[in-house]
Design a protein around this motif. Structure first.
Motif, PDB file in Angstrom:
ATOM      1  N   LYS A 183      16.963  17.680   9.156  1.00  0.00           N
ATOM      2  CA  LYS A 183      16.804  17.077   8.025  1.00  0.00           C
ATOM      3  C   LYS A 183      16.811  15.680   7.715  1.00  0.00           C
ATOM      4  N   TYR A 184      17.597  15.122   8.367  1.00  0.00           N
ATOM      5  CA  TYR A 184      17.926  13.649   8.518  1.00  0.00           C
ATOM      6  C   TYR A 184      16.949  12.872   9.052  1.00  0.00           C
ATOM      7  N   LEU A 185      16.158  13.510  10.334  1.00  0.00           N
ATOM      8  CA  LEU A 185      15.207  13.049  11.035  1.00  0.00           C
ATOM      9  C   LEU A 185      13.884  12.891  10.021  1.00  0.00           C
ATOM     10  N   SER A 186      13.630  14.070   9.357  1.00  0.00           N
ATOM     11  CA  SER A 186      12.505  13.987   8.538  1.00  0.00           C
ATOM     12  C   SER A 186      12.550  13.248   7.224  1.00  0.00           C
ATOM     13  N   GLU A 187      13.914  13.232   6.779  1.00  0.00           N
ATOM     14  CA  GLU A 187      13.891  12.238   5.464  1.00  0.00           C
ATOM     15  C   GLU A 187      13.829  10.883   5.972  1.00  0.00           C
ATOM     16  N   SER A 230       7.493   6.244   7.251  1.00  0.00           N
ATOM     17  CA  SER A 230       6.088   6.193   7.232  1.00  0.00           C
ATOM     18  C   SER A 230       5.351   7.191   6.184  1.00  0.00           C
ATOM     19  N   GLY A 231       6.171   7.768   5.236  1.00  0.00           N
ATOM     20  CA  GLY A 231       5.370   8.487   4.097  1.00  0.00           C
ATOM     21  C   GLY A 231       5.102   9.926   4.561  1.00  0.00           C
ATOM     22  N   TYR A 232       5.356  10.270   5.892  1.00  0.00           N
ATOM     23  CA  TYR A 232       5.022  11.589   6.414  1.00  0.00           C
ATOM     24  C   TYR A 232       6.499  12.213   6.959  1.00  0.00           C
ATOM     25  N   THR A 233       6.790  13.508   6.978  1.00  0.00           N
ATOM     26  CA  THR A 233       7.788  13.995   7.687  1.00  0.00           C
ATOM     27  C   THR A 233       7.688  14.166   9.072  1.00  0.00           C
ATOM     28  N   ALA A 234       8.683  14.362   9.796  1.00  0.00           N
ATOM     29  CA  ALA A 234       8.822  14.227  11.523  1.00  0.00           C
ATOM     30  C   ALA A 234       7.632  15.457  11.650  1.00  0.00           C
ATOM     31  N   ASN A 235       7.710  16.609  11.158  1.00  0.00           N
ATOM     32  CA  ASN A 235       6.712  17.821  11.324  1.00  0.00           C
ATOM     33  C   ASN A 235       5.407  17.169  11.574  1.00  0.00           C
ATOM     34  N   TYR A 236       5.042  16.446  10.567  1.00  0.00           N
ATOM     35  CA  TYR A 236       3.693  15.861  10.428  1.00  0.00           C
ATOM     36  C   TYR A 236       3.371  14.986  11.531  1.00  0.00           C
ATOM     37  N   TRP A 237       4.188  14.445  12.316  1.00  0.00           N
ATOM     38  CA  TRP A 237       3.717  13.493  13.182  1.00  0.00           C
ATOM     39  C   TRP A 237       3.871  14.231  14.896  1.00  0.00           C
ATOM     40  N   ILE A 238       4.531  15.372  14.662  1.00  0.00           N
ATOM     41  CA  ILE A 238       4.520  16.171  15.975  1.00  0.00           C
ATOM     42  C   ILE A 238       3.200  16.776  15.954  1.00  0.00           C
ATOM     43  N   ASN A 239       2.777  17.431  14.865  1.00  0.00           N
ATOM     44  CA  ASN A 239       1.522  17.987  14.717  1.00  0.00           C
ATOM     45  C   ASN A 239       0.350  17.069  14.901  1.00  0.00           C
ATOM     46  N   ARG A 240       0.572  15.917  14.343  1.00  0.00           N
ATOM     47  CA  ARG A 240      -0.616  14.957  14.525  1.00  0.00           C
ATOM     48  C   ARG A 240      -0.741  14.613  15.979  1.00  0.00           C
ATOM     49  N   TYR A 241       0.420  14.103  16.919  1.00  0.00           N
ATOM     50  CA  TYR A 241       0.115  14.040  18.178  1.00  0.00           C
ATOM     51  C   TYR A 241      -0.475  15.174  18.950  1.00  0.00           C
ATOM     52  N   THR A 242       0.040  16.346  18.450  1.00  0.00           N
ATOM     53  CA  THR A 242      -0.675  17.626  19.204  1.00  0.00           C
ATOM     54  C   THR A 242      -1.871  17.708  19.010  1.00  0.00           C
ATOM     55  N   SER A 243      -2.544  17.703  17.693  1.00  0.00           N
ATOM     56  CA  SER A 243      -3.672  17.975  17.220  1.00  0.00           C
ATOM     57  C   SER A 243      -4.770  16.823  18.016  1.00  0.00           C
ATOM     58  N   LEU A 244      -4.208  15.525  17.905  1.00  0.00           N
ATOM     59  CA  LEU A 244      -4.916  14.447  18.738  1.00  0.00           C
ATOM     60  C   LEU A 244      -5.282  14.945  20.159  1.00  0.00           C
ATOM     61  N   LEU A 283      15.624   4.587  14.988  1.00  0.00           N
ATOM     62  CA  LEU A 283      15.752   6.129  15.002  1.00  0.00           C
ATOM     63  C   LEU A 283      14.182   6.725  15.127  1.00  0.00           C
ATOM     64  N   ILE A 284      13.289   6.233  14.440  1.00  0.00           N
ATOM     65  CA  ILE A 284      12.010   6.441  14.546  1.00  0.00           C
ATOM     66  C   ILE A 284      11.141   5.883  15.874  1.00  0.00           C
ATOM     67  N   SER A 285      11.544   4.789  16.287  1.00  0.00           N
ATOM     68  CA  SER A 285      11.080   4.419  17.431  1.00  0.00           C
ATOM     69  C   SER A 285      11.269   5.138  18.753  1.00  0.00           C
ATOM     70  N   ARG A 286      12.718   5.685  18.709  1.00  0.00           N
ATOM     71  CA  ARG A 286      12.923   6.721  19.702  1.00  0.00           C
ATOM     72  C   ARG A 286      12.121   8.048  19.487  1.00  0.00           C
ATOM     73  N   VAL A 313      11.125  20.538  15.124  1.00  0.00           N
ATOM     74  CA  VAL A 313      11.864  19.124  14.607  1.00  0.00           C
ATOM     75  C   VAL A 313      13.088  19.255  15.202  1.00  0.00           C
ATOM     76  N   SER A 314      13.843  20.419  15.523  1.00  0.00           N
ATOM     77  CA  SER A 314      15.302  20.494  15.941  1.00  0.00           C
ATOM     78  C   SER A 314      15.107  20.128  17.232  1.00  0.00           C
ATOM     79  N   TYR A 315      14.187  20.181  18.038  1.00  0.00           N
ATOM     80  CA  TYR A 315      14.590  19.648  19.465  1.00  0.00           C
ATOM     81  C   TYR A 315      14.587  18.231  19.438  1.00  0.00           C
TER      82      TYR A 315
END
Length: 220
Positions: A148-152, A158-172, A117-120, A136-138
């Protein structure tokens, strides 16, 4: 230091006394050599956040030995099983790095289902979906799970929610584009489909907000 995304490195200026040994491996060969274990997903996310790992004396010895062994095998081009030799040498190094990471971070493995799931999810981010979709819903809908399940799962892996990774990629990505002096704030804003009218002032405000996000994620 293990760098997965080379494009994040630029403007390197080594000092006159700088010395480094580099092992460059293509992504397809790394995938071929990576052992059939789900632990690699945790290592991948950890390295994305911080490519530098501090090793103790024993781990440094093992690391240097792995590098020397790969270098030695790399020069044995006349060996009848040259390709298999290289795969074996690189795989041993990968397993040692998995061990370093698990010991330092006191981590355990993850389930096959969660790793997939995380790989995809990360594949979608690597493909740049965040430029148009930062909800995250997208990603959850595309992966046939609830937000909720994706973030959990993301938090557990990873220790971080899905929203964190979306923002991380966007910010970088925005930080990288800001270094391109040929692009304006409006052009960068348009690339990310920010919702406000594309005036120079509004575009500059949104892009600067994401740049501040980069700083906060990096330095707290």
């Amino acid at each position: 230091m293990i760098v997965r995304k080379g494009k994040l490195l630029n403007d390197l200026k080594p000092s006159d006394d700088f010395s480094v040994k580099v092992l460059y491996v293509t992504a397809p060969f790394i995938e071929l050599c990576t052992p059939q274990t789900n632990y690699g997903m945790k290592g991948q996310l950890s390295l994305f956040l911080n490519p530098i790992t501090s090793l103790d004396a024993g781990q440094r010895f093992v690391c240097e030995r792995d590098f020397r062994w790969i270098d030695y095998r790399l020069n044995q081009t006349s060996h009848a099983f040259y390709r298999e030799l290289l795969i074996n040498a690189v795989q041993s190094a990968i397993l040692d790095f998995f061990d370093f990471h698990s010991v330092i971070n006191k981590e355990t493995g993850i389930s096959t289902q969660n790793a997939l799931l995380i790989s995809r999810f990360l594949d979608m981010l690597e493909n740049g979906d965040y430029r148009e979709n930062r909800e995250v819903s997208y990603y959850a809908d595309a992966l046939c799970v609830t937000p909720k399940y994706l973030s959990e799962v993301s938090k557990a892996v990873s220790g971080y929610t899905a929203n964190y990774w979306i923002n991380r990629y966007t910010s970088l990505d925005i930080a990288r584009l800001l270094r391109d002096k040929t692009l304006t704030f409006v052009e960068i804003s348009d690339m990310f489909h920010f919702s406000s009218p594309a005036s120079p002032r509004s575009a500059r405000t949104k892009v600067k907000a994401w740049r501040l996000s980069v700083f906060q994620q990096r330095y707290g």
